[in-house]
Design an enzyme around this catalytic site. Structure first.
Site, PDB file in Angstrom:
ATOM      1  CB  THR A  95      17.904  64.746  67.196  1.00  0.00           C
ATOM      2  OG1 THR A  95      18.842  63.692  67.410  1.00  0.00           O
ATOM      3  CG2 THR A  95      16.519  64.282  67.623  1.00  0.00           C
ATOM      4  CE  LYS A 168      18.637  60.655  67.994  1.00  0.00           C
ATOM      5  NZ  LYS A 168      19.500  59.925  68.938  1.00  0.00           N
TER       6      LYS A 168
END
Length: 296
Positions: A95, A168
């Site tokens: 991430t 994301k």
């Protein structure tokens, strides 16, 4: 059998490598913590002494490190890129921000493919091969990476390079606001003298059910600090002025992270240990299972 390099054997990576081994891939692994390498070699992986060594001779290299660790894991003489050969593919599961991914893309060796493939789902999903992988990149790159990433759950192609990271972060806005909102609901329970247990029971009956279930999962070793860091990444990408709810959530999660020693894990988000300071040292008020307004 495909030769796979895997760098980053933390809470997620250590649960993903076994799926690759069960699929009969040859897996070379590296982590900065030697004991994590030992745990994977005991299962049949090959230990490496650097990210470059893990990447050497691999057809697909998977990177599962925190965003801040991407430069150290990928660049320099011992980094992943130094070990990759033309025709191989690198899948970045982190991430991270679009800027970080673009910086990495600009330094890729000639002939090496890059995809971003961040994950939806936590440790339990990783253990059960039930993750959603947000795969993004060119057709050639995704064709190389997808058969390997498929071992982790469901692969969803979301667009060109960078799209995985973008989606994301977009999904994290909602998920992480819910996490911070759960802690704030318990803060209000403290203010009103209500019960944590009743609060959680009621929230579990509605749309917050999945959030509550995850927060109460004592088998989830995720450090609460990792959620706070994810807020940092989110705001670095989107900006505090554009994401005021996320900015407030970050402040609350960092306050919760710094509340206890040893550092709290994710399940502590629902405990009195991460309450507001003025309520933290008042045993019997707001604790799950203890008397409150509803007299449990």
């Amino acid at each position: 059998m495909v030769a796979v390099g895997f760098v980053g054997l933390g809470d997620m990576g250590s649960r993903m490598v076994p799926h690759l081994l069960r699929a009969n891939h040859r897996v070379s692994v590296f982590d900065v913590v030697p004991g994590r390498i030992d745990a994977m070699t005991a299962l049949g992986a090959v230990g490496a002494d650097s990210p470059a060594a893990a990447a050497r001779d691999a057809d697909v290299v998977i990177s599962a490190v925190m965003s801040a660790d991407i430069p150290g894991a990928h660049l320099g003489e011992g980094g992943i890129l130094a070990g990759m050969r033309p025709g191989a593919a690198l899948a970045v599961l982190s991430t991270t921000t679009p800027a970080m991914l673009q910086s990495l893309a600009s330094q890729m060796p000639a002939g090496v493919h890059l995809v971003d493939a961040p994950l939806i789902g936590g440790v339990r999903y990783a253990s059960e091969a039930a993750l959603t992988v947000l795969l993004a990149g060119s057709d050639d790159a995704t064709a190389l990476a997808e058969p390997i990433l498929d071992a982790f759950g469901q692969v969803v192609r979301v667009g060109p390079l960078g799209s995985g990271v973008a989606y994301k972060l977009i999904t994290n806005v909602v998920v992480m606001a819910a996490e911070a909102g759960l802690r704030e609901a318990l803060d209000l329970a403290d203010v009103l003298g209500a019960s944590y247990q009743t609060t959680l029971d009621l929230l579990a009956r509605g749309p917050m059910a999945a959030v509550v279930k995850r927060a109460l999962d004592r088998d989830n070793p995720r450090a609460l600090r990792d959620s706070a860091v994810d807020f940092d990444v989110l705001l670095a990408a989107g900006g505090e002025d554009n994401l005021p709810i996320s900015a407030a959530g970050r402040r609350r999660l960092w306050a919760a992270t710094e509340a206890t020693s040893p550092p709290p894990v994710f399940v502590d988000l629902t405990s009195h240990a991460t309450a507001l300071p003025r309520f933290r040292n008042e045993p019997g008020r707001g604790q799950a299972g203890e008397p409150g307004l509803h007299g449990e």
